[in-house]
Design a protein around this motif. Structure first.
Motif, PDB file in Angstrom:
ATOM      1  N   CYS A  59     -15.363 -45.394   1.810  1.00 14.10           N
ATOM      2  CA  CYS A  59     -14.549 -44.672   0.827  1.00 14.10           C
ATOM      3  C   CYS A  59     -13.931 -43.413   1.424  1.00 14.10           C
ATOM      4  O   CYS A  59     -12.933 -42.920   0.926  1.00 14.10           O
ATOM      5  CB  CYS A  59     -15.389 -44.312  -0.383  1.00 14.10           C
ATOM      6  SG  CYS A  59     -16.758 -43.208  -0.007  1.00 14.10           S
ATOM      7  N   GLY A  60     -14.537 -42.890   2.491  1.00 14.69           N
ATOM      8  CA  GLY A  60     -13.971 -41.716   3.150  1.00 14.69           C
ATOM      9  C   GLY A  60     -13.861 -40.539   2.217  1.00 14.69           C
ATOM     10  O   GLY A  60     -14.805 -40.195   1.512  1.00 14.69           O
ATOM     11  N   SER A  61     -12.652 -39.956   2.161  1.00 16.98           N
ATOM     12  CA  SER A  61     -12.476 -38.755   1.355  1.00 16.98           C
ATOM     13  C   SER A  61     -12.251 -39.087  -0.117  1.00 16.98           C
ATOM     14  O   SER A  61     -11.964 -38.199  -0.902  1.00 16.98           O
ATOM     15  CB  SER A  61     -11.296 -37.962   1.887  1.00 16.98           C
ATOM     16  OG  SER A  61     -10.158 -38.779   1.842  1.00 16.98           O
ATOM     17  N   ALA A 116     -15.170 -55.378  -5.167  1.00 19.05           N
ATOM     18  CA  ALA A 116     -15.299 -54.442  -4.054  1.00 19.05           C
ATOM     19  C   ALA A 116     -13.954 -54.293  -3.380  1.00 19.05           C
ATOM     20  O   ALA A 116     -13.207 -55.265  -3.247  1.00 19.05           O
ATOM     21  CB  ALA A 116     -16.333 -54.945  -3.054  1.00 19.05           C
ATOM     22  N   ILE A 117     -13.634 -53.054  -2.994  1.00 24.13           N
ATOM     23  CA  ILE A 117     -12.446 -52.863  -2.160  1.00 24.13           C
ATOM     24  C   ILE A 117     -12.849 -52.083  -0.916  1.00 24.13           C
ATOM     25  O   ILE A 117     -13.904 -51.450  -0.872  1.00 24.13           O
ATOM     26  CB  ILE A 117     -11.295 -52.117  -2.889  1.00 24.13           C
ATOM     27  CG1 ILE A 117     -11.677 -50.670  -3.160  1.00 24.13           C
ATOM     28  CG2 ILE A 117     -10.911 -52.822  -4.158  1.00 24.13           C
ATOM     29  CD1 ILE A 117     -10.470 -49.795  -3.451  1.00 24.13           C
ATOM     30  N   SER A 118     -11.996 -52.157   0.087  1.00 19.98           N
ATOM     31  CA  SER A 118     -12.241 -51.408   1.305  1.00 19.98           C
ATOM     32  C   SER A 118     -10.887 -51.198   1.968  1.00 19.98           C
ATOM     33  O   SER A 118     -10.092 -52.121   2.063  1.00 19.98           O
ATOM     34  CB  SER A 118     -13.173 -52.204   2.210  1.00 19.98           C
ATOM     35  OG  SER A 118     -13.089 -51.717   3.515  1.00 19.98           O
ATOM     36  N   ILE A 119     -10.609 -49.964   2.356  1.00 22.47           N
ATOM     37  CA  ILE A 119      -9.325 -49.668   2.984  1.00 22.47           C
ATOM     38  C   ILE A 119      -9.556 -49.305   4.446  1.00 22.47           C
ATOM     39  O   ILE A 119     -10.250 -48.336   4.756  1.00 22.47           O
ATOM     40  CB  ILE A 119      -8.607 -48.507   2.249  1.00 22.47           C
ATOM     41  CG1 ILE A 119      -8.482 -48.795   0.762  1.00 22.47           C
ATOM     42  CG2 ILE A 119      -7.231 -48.236   2.860  1.00 22.47           C
ATOM     43  CD1 ILE A 119      -7.725 -50.041   0.398  1.00 22.47           C
ATOM     44  N   SER A 120      -8.975 -50.080   5.326  1.00 16.76           N
ATOM     45  CA  SER A 120      -9.012 -49.823   6.778  1.00 16.76           C
ATOM     46  C   SER A 120     -10.414 -49.537   7.295  1.00 16.76           C
ATOM     47  O   SER A 120     -10.624 -48.573   8.008  1.00 16.76           O
ATOM     48  CB  SER A 120      -8.122 -48.634   7.140  1.00 16.76           C
ATOM     49  OG  SER A 120      -6.990 -48.592   6.336  1.00 16.76           O
ATOM     50  N   ALA A 121     -11.374 -50.357   6.948  1.00 12.42           N
ATOM     51  CA  ALA A 121     -12.727 -50.066   7.420  1.00 12.42           C
ATOM     52  C   ALA A 121     -13.411 -51.261   8.087  1.00 12.42           C
ATOM     53  O   ALA A 121     -14.150 -51.081   9.053  1.00 12.42           O
ATOM     54  CB  ALA A 121     -13.588 -49.585   6.255  1.00 12.42           C
ATOM     55  N   VAL A 122     -13.123 -52.471   7.601  1.00  7.08           N
ATOM     56  CA  VAL A 122     -13.942 -53.607   8.019  1.00  7.08           C
ATOM     57  C   VAL A 122     -13.852 -53.880   9.517  1.00  7.08           C
ATOM     58  O   VAL A 122     -14.824 -54.310  10.143  1.00  7.08           O
ATOM     59  CB  VAL A 122     -13.547 -54.860   7.203  1.00  7.08           C
ATOM     60  CG1 VAL A 122     -14.327 -56.068   7.638  1.00  7.08           C
ATOM     61  CG2 VAL A 122     -13.787 -54.619   5.733  1.00  7.08           C
TER      62      VAL A 122
END
Lengths: 290, 122
Positions: A59-61, A116-122
């Motif tokens: 999730c980062g910031s 579930a979502i994920s942005i630029s992480a996997v």
């Protein structure tokens, strides 16, 4: 600029300086929220105005979480970088934050998450940053635990930047092995900048409802063939190749010099070629008026 | 961390068969006002482990939740208010979560639990 994945492990790369960019740099913020909006769209939650409990991986910031909050959903975010989470605290995000490593598996109860979502992480999972890391096992732990914690029929939409075909293949096959059905959705496949990849997964065996949505393209027409795109992939130059430094050029601005020419002439003589004798004129600079 | 997340979290250490619920060691608890959303509560209710929620809210100093519960209670405004308060408004700011089986402590600071495992726990 090379890929962040090649520079440092995520908990070190996303330090205080890097995390600061996610509050100050409006371009990064805009792209992040665009990506999360699209990921939320790909989740295809039923439109009944019921707030869901979603998971934000990496999730980062909290930029992606804010998109979820705006749509009224509750969310739990996890990230491995303390600096990024500190920024999220400053931003007073509405979701709950966890400091956790997705490659160690998600410690969540079975069947509780609605998506579930994920942005630029996997793609970070493909790295082996420590001696104990094995990308295959980490991907297996991640997708296995994700499958368990999602409710049946729930979806996951992960925007990701795999480095090459092998990485994409590794990620997708790990997801399939965990029991997910789904595949990759490519938005704007013909644009190098706008092109974005999403891994859209459905928890449970394939059924009528689990078809992979189509990607967006420039002219609004989203009909592009999956098979043909695979061939094009092979022909395009991957970005990492483009950024590799050119073979260092030996020629300096001053030219190659007398020593180099004498060396070459000596080499040719040893080969038995006819070579003019070395004189004071050898390798002499021409006059400017020539 | 809210009790909503606590109710979802379980210990992820290798070899632990029943890592739920994590015991709470509360040092600092704050209350954050959140708008009540009946639909969300009704959607969440079947997924909540009620006993764990009651237990957790007690350790956080909120003892208003009934021990036993049935879905028909969801129509009572009074009950919904209590459920909402326990689930979304109680925040564990400082303290720790403890694995029920191994006793491993996961420290919570600034509301963020550190769930990172050591190499030998993966």
């Amino acid at each position: 600029m090379s890929r962040p994945e090649l520079q440092n492990p995520p908990e070190i790369f996303y330090n205080d300086d890097e995390a600061r960019k996610y509050t100050r740099n409006s371009r990064i913020m805009e792209i992040q929220s665009e990506l999360s909006e699209r990921a939320l769209e790909l989740l295809a939650l039923p439109e009944d105005d019921v707030p869901r409990l979603l998971l934000d991986i990496g999730c980062g910031s909290g930029l992606s979480g804010e998109t979820l909050s705006e749509s009224g959903h509750q969310w739990i975010g996890l990230d491995i970088s303390q600096s990024m989470l500190d920024v999220a605290l400053e931003n007073e995000v509405k979701g709950d934050l966890l400091l956790a490593d997705m490659g160690q598996g998600l410690g969540l109860r079975s069947g509780v998450m609605d998506g579930a979502i994920s942005i630029s992480a996997v793609q970070w999972l493909c790295n082996a940053d420590k001696s104990s890391h094995n990308p295959r096992l980490r991907l297996k732990a991640f997708f296995g635990s994700l499958y368990r914690c999602l409710a049946r029929g729930a979806k996951a939409a992960f925007q990701m930047y795999p480095e090459n075909l092998d990485q994409r293949e590794l990620i997708v096959s790990s997801a399939m092995r965990a029991g997910f059905s789904g595949g990759i959705v490519v938005d704007y496949p013909n644009s190098s900048k706008k092109r974005k990849e999403y891994l859209v997964l459905t928890c449970g065996p394939p059924s009528v409802n689990t078809s992979v949505p189509e990607g967006k393209s420039e002219d609004g027409d989203s009909s592009f063939d999956d098979d043909s795109s695979g061939d094009e992939e092979n022909q395009t130059v991957s970005i990492s190749d483009r950024h590799r430094p050119r073979k260092k050029q030996r020629i300096t601005k001053k030219g190659k010099g007398r020593d180099w020419i004498l060396k070459k002439k000596e080499q040719m003589r040893r080969k038995g070629n006819v070579v003019p004798p070395d004189t004071k004129y050898t390798a002499r600079k021409r006059k400017a008026r020539f | 961390m809210r009790l909503l997340s606590h109710n979802m979290l379980s210990s992820n250490i290798k070899g632990v068969t029943n890592g739920f619920p994590l015991r709470i060691e509360a040092e600092k608890v704050v209350v954050k006002q959140v708008d009540l959303n009946v639909r969300f509560l009704k959607n969440m209710f079947p997924k909540i482990e009620w006993k764990a929620l009651v237990e957790a809210s007690r350790t956080m100093g909120y003892a208003e939740l009934p021990e036993e519960v049935e879905p028909s209670k969801l129509d009572s405004r009074d009950f919904l208010q209590k459920f909402h308060h326990a689930l979304l408004e109680l925040v564990l700011e400082e303290g720790a979560l403890v694995c029920p089986e191994t006793g491993r402590r996961f420290p919570v600071s600034k509301g963020i639990p550190n769930m990172l495992l050591h190499e030998d726990e993966v």
